[in-house]
Design a protein around this motif. Structure first.
Motif, PDB file in Angstrom:
ATOM      1  N   GLU A  39       1.113   1.210  20.341  1.00 57.38           N
ATOM      2  CA  GLU A  39       2.539   1.512  20.214  1.00 57.38           C
ATOM      3  C   GLU A  39       3.172   0.721  19.079  1.00 57.38           C
ATOM      4  N   GLN A  40       2.757  -0.541  18.894  1.00 61.49           N
ATOM      5  CA  GLN A  40       3.263  -1.334  17.769  1.00 61.49           C
ATOM      6  C   GLN A  40       2.827  -0.715  16.449  1.00 61.49           C
ATOM      7  N   MET A  41       1.579  -0.252  16.391  1.00 59.34           N
ATOM      8  CA  MET A  41       1.082   0.356  15.155  1.00 59.34           C
ATOM      9  C   MET A  41       1.794   1.669  14.865  1.00 59.34           C
ATOM     10  N   LYS A  42       2.109   2.436  15.910  1.00 56.18           N
ATOM     11  CA  LYS A  42       2.819   3.699  15.716  1.00 56.18           C
ATOM     12  C   LYS A  42       4.249   3.466  15.247  1.00 56.18           C
ATOM     13  N   ALA A  43       4.816   2.312  15.538  1.00 59.93           N
ATOM     14  CA  ALA A  43       6.192   2.014  15.156  1.00 59.93           C
ATOM     15  C   ALA A  43       6.325   1.658  13.676  1.00 59.93           C
ATOM     16  N   VAL A  44       5.231   1.355  13.011  1.00 62.84           N
ATOM     17  CA  VAL A  44       5.264   0.975  11.598  1.00 62.84           C
ATOM     18  C   VAL A  44       5.530   2.217  10.750  1.00 62.84           C
ATOM     19  N   ASP A  45       6.485   2.087   9.822  1.00 57.81           N
ATOM     20  CA  ASP A  45       6.808   3.193   8.928  1.00 57.81           C
ATOM     21  C   ASP A  45       5.764   3.268   7.819  1.00 57.81           C
ATOM     22  N   THR A  46       4.990   4.336   7.802  1.00 56.59           N
ATOM     23  CA  THR A  46       3.936   4.485   6.801  1.00 56.59           C
ATOM     24  C   THR A  46       4.266   5.574   5.787  1.00 56.59           C
ATOM     25  N   SER A  47       5.508   6.025   5.770  1.00 54.59           N
ATOM     26  CA  SER A  47       5.869   7.024   4.766  1.00 54.59           C
ATOM     27  C   SER A  47       5.824   6.366   3.389  1.00 54.59           C
ATOM     28  N   GLY A  48       5.264   7.056   2.450  1.00 54.00           N
ATOM     29  CA  GLY A  48       5.131   6.517   1.105  1.00 54.00           C
ATOM     30  C   GLY A  48       3.857   5.720   0.891  1.00 54.00           C
ATOM     31  N   VAL A  49       3.051   5.548   1.917  1.00 54.71           N
ATOM     32  CA  VAL A  49       1.785   4.838   1.776  1.00 54.71           C
ATOM     33  C   VAL A  49       0.699   5.886   1.581  1.00 54.71           C
ATOM     34  N   THR A  50      -0.014   5.777   0.483  1.00 53.86           N
ATOM     35  CA  THR A  50      -1.069   6.762   0.228  1.00 53.86           C
ATOM     36  C   THR A  50      -2.313   6.409   1.036  1.00 53.86           C
ATOM     37  N   PRO A  51      -2.953   7.400   1.604  1.00 52.80           N
ATOM     38  CA  PRO A  51      -4.164   7.145   2.383  1.00 52.80           C
ATOM     39  C   PRO A  51      -5.275   6.615   1.491  1.00 52.80           C
ATOM     40  N   LEU A  52      -6.144   5.815   2.078  1.00 54.61           N
ATOM     41  CA  LEU A  52      -7.278   5.259   1.344  1.00 54.61           C
ATOM     42  C   LEU A  52      -8.484   6.172   1.487  1.00 54.61           C
ATOM     43  N   SER A  53      -9.253   6.279   0.427  1.00 55.29           N
ATOM     44  CA  SER A  53     -10.485   7.056   0.522  1.00 55.29           C
ATOM     45  C   SER A  53     -11.568   6.250   1.226  1.00 55.29           C
ATOM     46  N   HIS A  54     -11.427   4.936   1.188  1.00 53.72           N
ATOM     47  CA  HIS A  54     -12.401   4.040   1.819  1.00 53.72           C
ATOM     48  C   HIS A  54     -11.695   2.714   2.068  1.00 53.72           C
ATOM     49  N   PRO A  55     -12.007   2.010   3.166  1.00 53.30           N
ATOM     50  CA  PRO A  55     -11.322   0.745   3.444  1.00 53.30           C
ATOM     51  C   PRO A  55     -11.458  -0.292   2.333  1.00 53.30           C
ATOM     52  N   VAL A  56     -12.546  -0.247   1.586  1.00 52.61           N
ATOM     53  CA  VAL A  56     -12.760  -1.216   0.505  1.00 52.61           C
ATOM     54  C   VAL A  56     -11.685  -1.050  -0.573  1.00 52.61           C
ATOM     55  N   ALA A  57     -11.165   0.150  -0.719  1.00 57.31           N
ATOM     56  CA  ALA A  57     -10.150   0.410  -1.739  1.00 57.31           C
ATOM     57  C   ALA A  57      -8.864  -0.376  -1.483  1.00 57.31           C
ATOM     58  N   ALA A  58      -8.668  -0.886  -0.278  1.00 59.56           N
ATOM     59  CA  ALA A  58      -7.461  -1.645   0.039  1.00 59.56           C
ATOM     60  C   ALA A  58      -7.444  -2.992  -0.664  1.00 59.56           C
ATOM     61  N   TRP A  59      -8.587  -3.593  -0.917  1.00 59.68           N
ATOM     62  CA  TRP A  59      -8.584  -4.931  -1.516  1.00 59.68           C
ATOM     63  C   TRP A  59      -9.354  -5.021  -2.811  1.00 59.68           C
ATOM     64  N   SER A  60      -9.896  -3.921  -3.313  1.00 60.59           N
ATOM     65  CA  SER A  60     -10.593  -3.977  -4.588  1.00 60.59           C
ATOM     66  C   SER A  60     -10.486  -2.640  -5.308  1.00 60.59           C
ATOM     67  N   ASP A  61      -9.719  -2.624  -6.402  1.00 60.37           N
ATOM     68  CA  ASP A  61      -9.617  -1.398  -7.205  1.00 60.37           C
ATOM     69  C   ASP A  61     -10.827  -1.231  -8.109  1.00 60.37           C
ATOM     70  N   LYS A  62     -11.520  -2.333  -8.380  1.00 62.49           N
ATOM     71  CA  LYS A  62     -12.648  -2.290  -9.316  1.00 62.49           C
ATOM     72  C   LYS A  62     -13.911  -1.729  -8.668  1.00 62.49           C
ATOM     73  N   LEU A  63     -13.969  -1.804  -7.368  1.00 64.12           N
ATOM     74  CA  LEU A  63     -15.159  -1.335  -6.672  1.00 64.12           C
ATOM     75  C   LEU A  63     -15.031   0.157  -6.430  1.00 64.12           C
ATOM     76  N   SER A  64     -15.898   0.908  -7.043  1.00 64.88           N
ATOM     77  CA  SER A  64     -15.879   2.352  -6.814  1.00 64.88           C
ATOM     78  C   SER A  64     -17.161   2.735  -6.089  1.00 64.88           C
ATOM     79  N   LEU A  65     -17.044   3.701  -5.248  1.00 57.72           N
ATOM     80  CA  LEU A  65     -18.199   4.152  -4.503  1.00 57.72           C
ATOM     81  C   LEU A  65     -19.019   5.113  -5.352  1.00 57.72           C
ATOM     82  N   ARG A  66     -20.290   4.896  -5.328  1.00 60.10           N
ATOM     83  CA  ARG A  66     -21.166   5.797  -6.058  1.00 60.10           C
ATOM     84  C   ARG A  66     -21.466   6.985  -5.151  1.00 60.10           C
ATOM     85  N   LEU A  67     -21.058   8.139  -5.578  1.00 58.10           N
ATOM     86  CA  LEU A  67     -21.291   9.337  -4.797  1.00 58.10           C
ATOM     87  C   LEU A  67     -22.411  10.137  -5.437  1.00 58.10           C
ATOM     88  N   ARG A  68     -23.269  10.665  -4.613  1.00 52.37           N
ATOM     89  CA  ARG A  68     -24.366  11.470  -5.137  1.00 52.37           C
ATOM     90  C   ARG A  68     -23.938  12.922  -5.164  1.00 52.37           C
TER      91      ARG A  68
END
Length: 100
Positions: A39-68
């Motif tokens: 319920e606390q998490m649902k109360a947080v306003d997340t409008s304007g927050v872009t979804p992450l493609s991977h959790p690592v993207a939250a703390w490192s922009d330099k790390l890209s995932l190698r996709l095959r």
């Protein structure tokens, strides 16, 4: 949303668990704390927050995932695998009926 001891009793019956009164009370406290956190998490306003493609993207922009490339790397060996089977029909293994 919060649960009651009756809810815990019903859930334990559905899960086929035998809980004594202390275990039911502990489960009630733990589940209610989880629901409180949700319920606390649902109360947080997340409008304007872009979804992450991977959790690592939250703390490192330099790390890209190698996709095959999405290409077939294995061939269909179904016929070879089904050759020793006693009964096969339309690519499916046939088994004896177990439940009447």
């Amino acid at each position: 949303m919060s649960l009651s001891l009756n809810d815990i009793a019903r859930l334990s019956k559905l899960a086929q668990l035998e809980l004594n009164e202390q275990q039911a009370a502990d489960a009630l406290d733990k589940l209610n704390s989880i629901f409180s956190l949700v319920e606390q998490m649902k109360a947080v306003d997340t409008s304007g927050v872009t979804p992450l493609s991977h959790p690592v993207a939250a703390w490192s922009d330099k790390l890209s995932l190698r996709l095959r490339e999405d290409v077939v790397s294995e061939f269909n060996h179904r016929d070879a695998y089904q050759t020793p089977a006693p009964a096969v029909q339309d690519g499916l293994y046939l088994v004896p009926k177990v439940i009447e």
